[in-house]
Design a protein around this motif. Structure first.
Motif, PDB file in Angstrom:
ATOM      1  N   VAL A  58     -36.791  17.781 -11.740  1.00 36.29           N
ATOM      2  CA  VAL A  58     -36.483  16.911 -12.775  1.00 36.29           C
ATOM      3  C   VAL A  58     -35.206  15.899 -12.136  1.00 36.29           C
ATOM      4  O   VAL A  58     -35.389  14.772 -12.978  1.00 36.29           O
ATOM      5  CB  VAL A  58     -36.272  17.729 -14.151  1.00 36.29           C
ATOM      6  N   THR A  59     -34.396  16.387 -11.853  1.00 31.00           N
ATOM      7  CA  THR A  59     -33.317  15.533 -11.264  1.00 31.00           C
ATOM      8  C   THR A  59     -33.897  14.596 -10.272  1.00 31.00           C
ATOM      9  O   THR A  59     -33.387  13.412 -10.383  1.00 31.00           O
ATOM     10  CB  THR A  59     -32.259  16.333 -10.607  1.00 31.00           C
ATOM     11  N   HIS A  60     -34.670  15.027  -9.447  1.00 31.30           N
ATOM     12  CA  HIS A  60     -35.213  14.012  -8.532  1.00 31.30           C
ATOM     13  C   HIS A  60     -36.102  12.976  -9.149  1.00 31.30           C
ATOM     14  O   HIS A  60     -35.985  11.814  -9.227  1.00 31.30           O
ATOM     15  CB  HIS A  60     -36.212  14.672  -7.367  1.00 31.30           C
ATOM     16  N   LEU A  61     -37.027  13.307 -10.106  1.00 32.74           N
ATOM     17  CA  LEU A  61     -37.994  12.305 -10.773  1.00 32.74           C
ATOM     18  C   LEU A  61     -37.050  11.484 -11.525  1.00 32.74           C
ATOM     19  O   LEU A  61     -37.464  10.165 -11.721  1.00 32.74           O
ATOM     20  CB  LEU A  61     -38.924  13.327 -11.550  1.00 32.74           C
ATOM     21  N   ALA A  62     -35.924  11.793 -12.239  1.00 33.42           N
ATOM     22  CA  ALA A  62     -35.572  10.936 -13.328  1.00 33.42           C
ATOM     23  C   ALA A  62     -34.413  10.126 -12.332  1.00 33.42           C
ATOM     24  O   ALA A  62     -34.279   8.885 -12.655  1.00 33.42           O
ATOM     25  CB  ALA A  62     -34.546  11.963 -14.128  1.00 33.42           C
ATOM     26  N   ALA A  63     -33.919  10.545 -11.310  1.00 36.40           N
ATOM     27  CA  ALA A  63     -32.822   9.847 -10.562  1.00 36.40           C
ATOM     28  C   ALA A  63     -33.605   8.994  -9.405  1.00 36.40           C
ATOM     29  O   ALA A  63     -32.900   7.796  -9.389  1.00 36.40           O
ATOM     30  CB  ALA A  63     -31.689  10.657  -9.963  1.00 36.40           C
ATOM     31  N   ASP A  64     -34.200   9.599  -8.731  1.00 35.09           N
ATOM     32  CA  ASP A  64     -35.008   8.886  -7.805  1.00 35.09           C
ATOM     33  C   ASP A  64     -36.390   8.017  -8.087  1.00 35.09           C
ATOM     34  O   ASP A  64     -36.790   7.138  -7.250  1.00 35.09           O
ATOM     35  CB  ASP A  64     -34.925   9.824  -6.297  1.00 35.09           C
ATOM     36  N   ALA A  65     -37.203   8.670  -8.800  1.00 35.86           N
ATOM     37  CA  ALA A  65     -38.450   8.174  -8.889  1.00 35.86           C
ATOM     38  C   ALA A  65     -38.495   7.321 -10.224  1.00 35.86           C
ATOM     39  O   ALA A  65     -39.531   6.560 -10.660  1.00 35.86           O
ATOM     40  CB  ALA A  65     -39.440   9.289  -8.948  1.00 35.86           C
ATOM     41  N   GLY A  66     -37.317   7.373 -11.065  1.00 39.72           N
ATOM     42  CA  GLY A  66     -37.274   6.466 -12.201  1.00 39.72           C
ATOM     43  C   GLY A  66     -38.326   7.061 -13.533  1.00 39.72           C
ATOM     44  O   GLY A  66     -38.533   6.251 -14.432  1.00 39.72           O
ATOM     45  N   VAL A  67     -38.427   8.369 -13.437  1.00 38.79           N
ATOM     46  CA  VAL A  67     -39.332   8.564 -14.446  1.00 38.79           C
ATOM     47  C   VAL A  67     -38.487   8.975 -15.718  1.00 38.79           C
ATOM     48  O   VAL A  67     -37.330   9.424 -15.709  1.00 38.79           O
ATOM     49  CB  VAL A  67     -40.048  10.045 -14.122  1.00 38.79           C
ATOM     50  N   GLU A  85     -32.249  18.413 -20.943  1.00 38.96           N
ATOM     51  CA  GLU A  85     -30.742  18.386 -20.443  1.00 38.96           C
ATOM     52  C   GLU A  85     -30.706  18.014 -19.100  1.00 38.96           C
ATOM     53  O   GLU A  85     -29.977  17.151 -18.853  1.00 38.96           O
ATOM     54  CB  GLU A  85     -30.355  19.818 -20.697  1.00 38.96           C
ATOM     55  N   VAL A  86     -31.524  18.311 -18.256  1.00 33.35           N
ATOM     56  CA  VAL A  86     -31.503  17.839 -16.896  1.00 33.35           C
ATOM     57  C   VAL A  86     -31.853  16.449 -17.008  1.00 33.35           C
ATOM     58  O   VAL A  86     -31.176  15.520 -16.428  1.00 33.35           O
ATOM     59  CB  VAL A  86     -32.435  18.754 -16.051  1.00 33.35           C
ATOM     60  N   ALA A  87     -32.815  15.958 -17.546  1.00 29.40           N
ATOM     61  CA  ALA A  87     -33.449  14.544 -17.485  1.00 29.40           C
ATOM     62  C   ALA A  87     -32.291  13.760 -18.189  1.00 29.40           C
ATOM     63  O   ALA A  87     -32.135  12.568 -17.605  1.00 29.40           O
ATOM     64  CB  ALA A  87     -34.701  14.336 -18.227  1.00 29.40           C
ATOM     65  N   GLN A  88     -31.781  14.040 -19.412  1.00 29.28           N
ATOM     66  CA  GLN A  88     -30.949  13.228 -19.840  1.00 29.28           C
ATOM     67  C   GLN A  88     -29.541  13.247 -19.441  1.00 29.28           C
ATOM     68  O   GLN A  88     -29.002  12.251 -19.620  1.00 29.28           O
ATOM     69  CB  GLN A  88     -31.030  13.674 -21.707  1.00 29.28           C
ATOM     70  N   ARG A  89     -29.199  14.070 -18.645  1.00 25.76           N
ATOM     71  CA  ARG A  89     -27.912  14.185 -17.863  1.00 25.76           C
ATOM     72  C   ARG A  89     -27.872  12.898 -16.822  1.00 25.76           C
ATOM     73  O   ARG A  89     -27.100  12.166 -16.598  1.00 25.76           O
ATOM     74  CB  ARG A  89     -27.827  15.267 -16.981  1.00 25.76           C
ATOM     75  N   THR A 114     -32.325  20.152 -28.622  1.00 25.95           N
ATOM     76  CA  THR A 114     -31.845  18.626 -29.164  1.00 25.95           C
ATOM     77  C   THR A 114     -31.712  17.866 -28.265  1.00 25.95           C
ATOM     78  O   THR A 114     -31.599  18.059 -27.144  1.00 25.95           O
ATOM     79  CB  THR A 114     -30.635  19.003 -29.913  1.00 25.95           C
ATOM     80  N   SER A 115     -31.867  16.533 -28.806  1.00 25.40           N
ATOM     81  CA  SER A 115     -31.714  15.458 -27.909  1.00 25.40           C
ATOM     82  C   SER A 115     -30.365  14.581 -27.826  1.00 25.40           C
ATOM     83  O   SER A 115     -29.646  14.517 -28.513  1.00 25.40           O
ATOM     84  CB  SER A 115     -32.978  14.557 -27.877  1.00 25.40           C
ATOM     85  N   ALA A 116     -30.329  13.759 -26.691  1.00 23.48           N
ATOM     86  CA  ALA A 116     -29.053  12.898 -26.376  1.00 23.48           C
ATOM     87  C   ALA A 116     -29.737  11.667 -27.404  1.00 23.48           C
ATOM     88  O   ALA A 116     -30.871  11.520 -27.642  1.00 23.48           O
ATOM     89  CB  ALA A 116     -29.226  12.222 -25.222  1.00 23.48           C
TER      90      ALA A 116
END
Length: 259
Positions: A58-67, A85-89, A114-116
């Motif tokens: 999830v960190t890779h997809l959010a940070a590097d792939a822009g998902v 939590e990982v993605a919204q971080r 819960t969400s950011a």
């Protein structure tokens, strides 16, 4: 809803929670979990490796792939570092839809997931075997014309027919655009990953717990990723996907991108 909760038979979500050190489980779950561990001592490592894999992917997809959209099917009981939590971080505006059909999971998810404020977290009560229902419900929160990461960690092993499991994946991925990703983990008996011990453990599980489970070969697992571009390092033990530190566990992990 609570009449669906069985405390007289072990359930996967609760046993998994026990292996991860959680408290959302019953004596029957702990008893079965301990017996499975006796057959297959590294099962706790598998649970932890699977969870760590989720965080790295999830960190890779959010940070590097822009998902920015995640569909987590078979989420299980909330623990630390859940998908949102990982993605919204990484990106606070990430939108996450969780899918499960266990009533205890549902109760906890509504309380804890819960969400950011910039993003969205929703929960869908649906069976993984009903991808059309999942897509329809997810489409109320996610824009299915934009890339979505579909996470199915340790869930296809509960779909005993491999053809049905392939059809579920195909229905989900056919509905999503280029740039979407499929994230999978799955137990195996592959001796290269130390999976021989899984056989007795799974037989005991299927006699004493629910839902029933199956292992799959590398070839069967690979077939779920047909038509997708595999991200490096390909199909490996989930503990070793972009990590050299974790133990090799008998759980395949892979990420495919829709071209």
């Amino acid at each position: 809803m609570n009449d669906r909760i069985r405390t007289d038979i072990a359930h996967n979500a609760r046993v998994w929670n026990y292996w991860l050190g959680g408290k959302d489980n019953y004596p029957v779950d702990r008893a079965v979990g301990d017996q499975v561990t006796a057959f297959y001592p590294s099962i706790g490592e598998v649970a932890r490796a699977d969870r760590a894999f989720l965080g790295r992917v999830v960190t890779h997809l959010a940070a590097d792939a822009g998902v920015r959209q995640f569909l987590d099917i078979g989420t299980g009981l909330p623990t630390a570092d859940n998908t949102h939590e990982v993605a919204q971080r990484v990106a606070a505006d990430s939108r996450i839809v969780y899918v499960d059909n266990d009533p205890i999971v549902l109760t906890h998810a509504r309380a804890l997931l819960t969400s950011a404020p910039e993003g969205v977290t929703e929960y869908v009560d649906a069976d993984a075997r009903d991808p059309e229902t999942i897509l329809a419900a997810a489409g109320e929160t996610l824009d299915l014309s934009r890339p979505v990461a579909v996470l199915m960690l340790g869930i296809l092993n509960f779909v005993l027919d491999t053809g049905e499991a392939r059809a579920i994946v195909k229905t989900l991925m056919d509905a999503l655009p280029s740039g979407s990703h499929l994230v999978l983990t799955h137990p195996t008996l592959d001796p290269e990953l130390g999976g021989e011990g899984n056989k007795a453990a799974m037989a005991f599980w299927n006699e004493n717990a629910t839902p029933p489970i199956t292992a799959r070969s590398r070839a069967e697992f690979t077939s779920f990723l047909d038509g997708l571009d595999l991200l490096e390092p390909g199909i490996v033990s989930c503990g070793r996907w972009r990590s050299e530190e974790a133990a090799v566990v008998a759980q395949f992990g892979a990420v495919g991108r829709k071209p």
